[in-house]
Design a protein around this motif. Structure first.
Motif, PDB file in Angstrom:
ATOM      1  N   ALA A 202       0.862  -1.179   0.000  1.00 23.60           N
ATOM      2  CA  ALA A 202       0.000   0.000   0.000  1.00 23.60           C
ATOM      3  C   ALA A 202       0.899   1.229   0.000  1.00 23.60           C
ATOM      4  CB  ALA A 202      -0.915   0.006   1.220  1.00 23.60           C
ATOM      5  N   TRP A 203       0.555   2.190  -0.826  1.00 21.77           N
ATOM      6  CA  TRP A 203       1.370   3.394  -1.000  1.00 21.77           C
ATOM      7  C   TRP A 203       0.479   4.607  -0.908  1.00 21.77           C
ATOM      8  CZ3 TRP A 203       0.644   7.110  -4.749  1.00 21.77           C
ATOM      9  CH2 TRP A 203       1.698   8.056  -4.951  1.00 21.77           C
ATOM     10  N   ARG A 204       0.962   5.648  -0.224  1.00 21.93           N
ATOM     11  CA  ARG A 204       0.203   6.879  -0.111  1.00 21.93           C
ATOM     12  C   ARG A 204       1.200   8.026  -0.133  1.00 21.93           C
ATOM     13  NH1 ARG A 204      -4.505   9.726   2.392  1.00 21.93           N
ATOM     14  NH2 ARG A 204      -3.728  11.838   2.001  1.00 21.93           N
ATOM     15  N   LYS A 205       0.837   9.121  -0.745  1.00 18.70           N
ATOM     16  CA  LYS A 205       1.693  10.305  -0.609  1.00 18.70           C
ATOM     17  C   LYS A 205       0.858  11.472  -0.125  1.00 18.70           C
ATOM     18  CE  LYS A 205       1.575  12.731  -5.008  1.00 18.70           C
ATOM     19  NZ  LYS A 205       1.376  12.142  -6.313  1.00 18.70           N
ATOM     20  N   PHE A 206       1.513  12.385   0.574  1.00 24.07           N
ATOM     21  CA  PHE A 206       0.830  13.624   0.975  1.00 24.07           C
ATOM     22  C   PHE A 206       1.850  14.748   1.032  1.00 24.07           C
ATOM     23  CE2 PHE A 206       2.150  13.911   5.453  1.00 24.07           C
ATOM     24  CZ  PHE A 206       2.510  12.605   5.738  1.00 24.07           C
ATOM     25  N   ASP A 207       1.332  15.967   0.815  1.00 25.72           N
ATOM     26  CA  ASP A 207       2.206  17.138   0.811  1.00 25.72           C
ATOM     27  C   ASP A 207       2.309  17.727   2.209  1.00 25.72           C
ATOM     28  OD1 ASP A 207       2.650  16.947  -1.903  1.00 25.72           O
ATOM     29  OD2 ASP A 207       0.891  18.175  -2.403  1.00 25.72           O
TER      30      ASP A 207
ATOM     31  N   VAL B 286     -10.485   6.302  -8.078  1.00 29.43           N
ATOM     32  CA  VAL B 286     -10.763   7.151  -9.227  1.00 29.43           C
ATOM     33  C   VAL B 286     -10.803   8.600  -8.738  1.00 29.43           C
ATOM     34  CG1 VAL B 286     -12.529   7.771 -10.930  1.00 29.43           C
ATOM     35  CG2 VAL B 286     -11.969   5.366 -10.512  1.00 29.43           C
ATOM     36  N   GLY B 287     -10.047   9.446  -9.398  1.00 32.11           N
ATOM     37  CA  GLY B 287     -10.083  10.855  -9.025  1.00 32.11           C
ATOM     38  C   GLY B 287      -8.970  11.276  -8.094  1.00 32.11           C
ATOM     39  N   SER B 288      -8.019  10.382  -7.788  1.00 33.65           N
ATOM     40  CA  SER B 288      -6.889  10.771  -6.943  1.00 33.65           C
ATOM     41  C   SER B 288      -5.652   9.999  -7.372  1.00 33.65           C
ATOM     42  CB  SER B 288      -7.203  10.482  -5.477  1.00 33.65           C
ATOM     43  OG  SER B 288      -6.018  10.489  -4.717  1.00 33.65           O
ATOM     44  N   THR B 289      -4.517  10.669  -7.356  1.00 33.25           N
ATOM     45  CA  THR B 289      -3.259   9.985  -7.667  1.00 33.25           C
ATOM     46  C   THR B 289      -2.418   9.828  -6.410  1.00 33.25           C
ATOM     47  OG1 THR B 289      -2.240  12.094  -8.204  1.00 33.25           O
ATOM     48  CG2 THR B 289      -3.201  10.853 -10.041  1.00 33.25           C
ATOM     49  N   ASP B 290      -3.038  10.022  -5.235  1.00 35.38           N
ATOM     50  CA  ASP B 290      -2.292  10.001  -3.968  1.00 35.38           C
ATOM     51  C   ASP B 290      -2.186   8.622  -3.353  1.00 35.38           C
ATOM     52  OD1 ASP B 290      -1.991  12.664  -4.195  1.00 35.38           O
ATOM     53  OD2 ASP B 290      -3.463  13.207  -2.642  1.00 35.38           O
ATOM     54  N   TYR B 291      -2.886   7.651  -3.929  1.00 30.17           N
ATOM     55  CA  TYR B 291      -2.947   6.350  -3.255  1.00 30.17           C
ATOM     56  C   TYR B 291      -2.961   5.230  -4.270  1.00 30.17           C
ATOM     57  CZ  TYR B 291      -4.475   2.565  -0.210  1.00 30.17           C
ATOM     58  OH  TYR B 291      -4.544   1.378   0.477  1.00 30.17           O
ATOM     59  N   LEU B 292      -2.322   4.142  -3.944  1.00 29.41           N
ATOM     60  CA  LEU B 292      -2.533   2.911  -4.693  1.00 29.41           C
ATOM     61  C   LEU B 292      -2.234   1.731  -3.798  1.00 29.41           C
ATOM     62  CD1 LEU B 292       0.255   1.233  -5.637  1.00 29.41           C
ATOM     63  CD2 LEU B 292       0.468   3.167  -7.176  1.00 29.41           C
ATOM     64  N   SER B 293      -2.798   0.591  -4.164  1.00 31.91           N
ATOM     65  CA  SER B 293      -2.462  -0.637  -3.469  1.00 31.91           C
ATOM     66  C   SER B 293      -2.279  -1.722  -4.513  1.00 31.91           C
ATOM     67  CB  SER B 293      -3.560  -1.023  -2.478  1.00 31.91           C
ATOM     68  OG  SER B 293      -3.163  -2.174  -1.771  1.00 31.91           O
ATOM     69  N   LEU B 294      -1.297  -2.558  -4.259  1.00 38.17           N
ATOM     70  CA  LEU B 294      -0.918  -3.588  -5.218  1.00 38.17           C
ATOM     71  C   LEU B 294      -1.135  -4.946  -4.566  1.00 38.17           C
ATOM     72  CD1 LEU B 294       2.416  -3.365  -7.124  1.00 38.17           C
ATOM     73  CD2 LEU B 294       2.006  -5.320  -5.666  1.00 38.17           C
ATOM     74  N   LEU B 295      -1.705  -5.858  -5.327  1.00 42.39           N
ATOM     75  CA  LEU B 295      -2.011  -7.200  -4.806  1.00 42.39           C
ATOM     76  C   LEU B 295      -1.423  -8.247  -5.716  1.00 42.39           C
ATOM     77  CD1 LEU B 295      -5.843  -7.331  -3.938  1.00 42.39           C
ATOM     78  CD2 LEU B 295      -3.900  -7.276  -2.376  1.00 42.39           C
ATOM     79  N   LEU B 296      -0.650  -9.167  -5.164  1.00 46.67           N
ATOM     80  CA  LEU B 296      -0.224 -10.309  -5.977  1.00 46.67           C
ATOM     81  C   LEU B 296      -1.424 -11.225  -6.199  1.00 46.67           C
ATOM     82  CD1 LEU B 296       3.305 -11.446  -4.765  1.00 46.67           C
ATOM     83  CD2 LEU B 296       2.662 -10.020  -6.703  1.00 46.67           C
ATOM     84  N   PRO B 297      -1.563 -11.779  -7.402  1.00 49.23           N
ATOM     85  CA  PRO B 297      -2.681 -12.707  -7.629  1.00 49.23           C
ATOM     86  C   PRO B 297      -2.383 -14.063  -6.990  1.00 49.23           C
ATOM     87  CG  PRO B 297      -1.331 -12.506  -9.604  1.00 49.23           C
ATOM     88  CD  PRO B 297      -0.717 -11.577  -8.589  1.00 49.23           C
ATOM     89  N   VAL B 298      -3.423 -14.838  -6.792  1.00 43.17           N
ATOM     90  CA  VAL B 298      -3.210 -16.244  -6.439  1.00 43.17           C
ATOM     91  C   VAL B 298      -3.506 -17.062  -7.681  1.00 43.17           C
ATOM     92  CG1 VAL B 298      -3.691 -15.906  -3.984  1.00 43.17           C
ATOM     93  CG2 VAL B 298      -5.565 -16.499  -5.507  1.00 43.17           C
ATOM     94  N   ARG B 299      -2.882 -18.238  -7.734  1.00 46.61           N
ATOM     95  CA  ARG B 299      -2.961 -19.016  -8.957  1.00 46.61           C
ATOM     96  C   ARG B 299      -4.351 -19.642  -9.126  1.00 46.61           C
ATOM     97  NH1 ARG B 299       1.437 -20.871 -12.097  1.00 46.61           N
ATOM     98  NH2 ARG B 299       2.942 -20.001 -10.628  1.00 46.61           N
ATOM     99  N   LEU B 300      -4.886 -19.564 -10.313  1.00 41.36           N
ATOM    100  CA  LEU B 300      -6.168 -20.207 -10.603  1.00 41.36           C
ATOM    101  C   LEU B 300      -5.930 -21.685 -10.810  1.00 41.36           C
ATOM    102  CD1 LEU B 300      -7.662 -17.602 -13.064  1.00 41.36           C
ATOM    103  CD2 LEU B 300      -8.498 -18.184 -10.793  1.00 41.36           C
ATOM    104  N   ARG B 301      -6.855 -22.507 -10.314  1.00 40.04           N
ATOM    105  CA  ARG B 301      -6.563 -23.925 -10.349  1.00 40.04           C
ATOM    106  C   ARG B 301      -7.225 -24.688 -11.491  1.00 40.04           C
ATOM    107  NH1 ARG B 301      -6.990 -26.308  -4.614  1.00 40.04           N
ATOM    108  NH2 ARG B 301      -6.639 -24.132  -4.073  1.00 40.04           N
TER     109      ARG B 301
END
Lengths: 369, 369
Positions: A178-183, A353-368
């Motif tokens: 999880a990533w966040r930036k602020f001024d 949507v509407g902000s560039t201050d935050y993102l979160s990244l998730l690794l996928p799990v393998r489909l079986r």
């Protein structure tokens, strides 16, 4: 030490500082809270040597002094006192502290105040202030991604990259990020610094900032950082070591993008996770033609949810840990989100949507299948 | 089975019946809740074979029938559904039940309804009704004294002695005893009966009666009793064996009597118990000259409380288990209490001032000094 205090003030302060009381530390004195009375104030301090909390309240100081009272007992006793002023008095000779109320009294065996570890105040290498509600929000948006493996200490902390007018905040347990930036409102001169702050200390900071308006003052040094908000201070050691280069794991492009209503996806994920496997609760997302199908199954049964979405690029087939997906959706803070995909085995990136201050990244799990 | 239901009604009913779902029973089907649809009603039943709860709600029955759904999953799913009508449909061939909502669906593997144990309705040997708030109050005033030792089953239950116009209710774990009597508004002809009802079933009955006005109908037979309140029924087996003759342990005389304010003594006892020993939390009472001193001590410290009381007879020196004393003071329900003593090793009897309907008896603990 001899002071007159009242129940509500003292009880509230005890509740704040006792969060730093060590429950499993082998040093018995750390099970106590240090009371220090001087200049019409009572200072309360607790520390587990990683984190310390200090709080002060007004009190009528009849005689300055200090004592370390057993945290659990003094907090419970004050909670249960009648709602009227009471006297707290320490006896240097016996090591007892006596609390007198109405025609009754309670006395406790205490620790010697001079044996209590010092509450260190870092020499400020860098100082700035942040609104208390920003502190709360930033912590909430990243803290869920902190790892719990004590053998990999940097992942149990949150990286704060302070660069002049901006702070970037990152947490990862290597499965998600999880990533966040602020001024910053103030410019800090020549003050690039990376702080890795223990997740547990940040949880406490969020709790302390939660009850306050105003601003949190941050005083950072090489190995410690001090947060001050109102009459409460929290000091925490920093985690040593290098935080991994998170920038290189965040994909800069995507082959598919799905825009969904946060609430719809959050509720579908919650229901799907009910019928996903207990140990590895995976939900599968299949998107094509502006419909996303969310499915999960286990030996108990299966869930199939259909959501209206907007889709760009190739159809998507991917699976995520349901709990991890829920965690992000709870804190992303926008009505709609974009999820960007670069393939079924590459991380998905969730952005408000509407902000560039935050993102979160998730690794996928393998489909079986 | 094919029905249309709504979330709130069904969720509330599931929460009531799932309290009887067996969490540790080796019979897998008992982890389920039986759904039965007929005549525009949906009946839900759960049982652990000791206690059963049945509840019905209105529903649109498109096709009557029955199925046993996994309790934990169906309750959580219904809790999380969007707030709009949904369809529940069972498929006899596959044993699946499918819940359809919006354009989504969840299906679960179910148990065969005909394998679910019957919910037995006792042939009424005796019937009467009691206001729901009386049921709640009576249970609350005695339930704390129920024992937990499964090797002595009669003490894990509460005795209800039904004698024509009156019921006497007694619980004891052999260290303390609570007794309550109440009058029936209806006369029951030729109907003396003793019921020993499991404490756990009464806890559930209190919970069910708690949400209801009106009256609880009691239908008692040799080995079972059925309680019906509103649309909910609770059936419980009775505990066999003879309840000890409690009358002979209640002292009929006293050598000292203390009248105290319930709240004052309750609060003093709470504080004292903080600084009493963890395993055996004793508080000592010393009364003479219309002052009662409540003390406790442990390795942590000591409490000494002074209370104004009215005293009759000889001075008192006695000690009680602090938690047991607190338990009584919480439920006695009067502003003032009398405590009657016949000696430091004889039980103390606590009675509400102004009522002869309740008493609780406490064995003293031995004073060590």
């Amino acid at each position: 030490m001899k002071i007159i205090s009242d129940r509500e003030n003292l009880f509230n302060a005890l509740q704040v500082v006792q969060r730093a009381v060590s429950v499993k530390n082998p040093l018995p004195i750390l099970s106590g809270i240090k009371f220090e009375a001087e200049d019409d104030r009572l200072f309360l301090t607790a520390t587990d040597l990683e984190m310390g909390i200090r709080c002060s309240i007004t009190a009528e100081v009849l005689q300055p002094g200090a004592a370390v009272l057993p945290a659990r007992y003094i907090t419970e006793l004050i909670r249960k006192l009648p709602d009227q002023p009471f006297l707290i008095e320490s006896d240097q000779d016996t090591g007892h502290v006596t609390i007198r109320y109405a025609s009754s009294e309670a006395s406790m065996n205490c620790f010697q105040a001079d044996e209590y570890p010092e509450f260190p105040v870092p020499e400020g290498k860098i100082e700035f202030t942040v609104p208390a509600d920003t502190v709360r929000e930033v912590i909430r948006q990243v803290i869920f991604a902190v790892g719990s493996d004590e053998n990999r200490p940097v992942f149990t902390g949150v990286l704060f990259e302070v660069r002049e007018g901006q702070v970037q905040v990152v947490a990862t347990d290597t499965h998600r990020l999880a990533w966040r930036k602020f001024d910053l409102e103030e410019r800090i001169s020549g003050a690039d610094i990376n702080l890795i702050i223990p997740g547990r200390s940040l949880n406490e900071l969020a709790r302390i900032a939660g009850g306050q308006d105003g601003r949190v003052k941050v005083t950072a040094a090489e190995s410690q950082v001090l947060f001050t908000v109102g009459e409460t201070s929290l000091i925490t050691r920093l985690i040593g070591g290098n935080f991994p280069n998170y920038r290189q794991v965040i994909p800069q492009e995507f082959v598919s993008r799905i825009r969904a209503k946060t609430k719809d996806l959050a509720e579908a994920t919650e229901r799907a996770s009910l019928l996903s496997k207990d140990g590895a609760p995976a939900v599968r997302l299949d998107a094509g033609g502006n419909v996303m199908v969310v499915t999960a199954n286990s030996e108990v049964g299966r869930v199939r949810e259909e959501l209206a979405v907007q889709q760009e690029g190739e159809p998507v087939q991917i699976a995520f840990n349901a709990r991890y997906l829920s965690d992000v959706l709870k804190v992303v803070g926008s009505e709609e989100i974009d999820i960007e995909f670069t393939g079924p085995l590459s991380p998905g990136v969730i952005r408000p949507v509407g902000s560039t201050d935050y993102l979160s990244l998730l690794l996928p799990v393998r489909l079986r299948d």
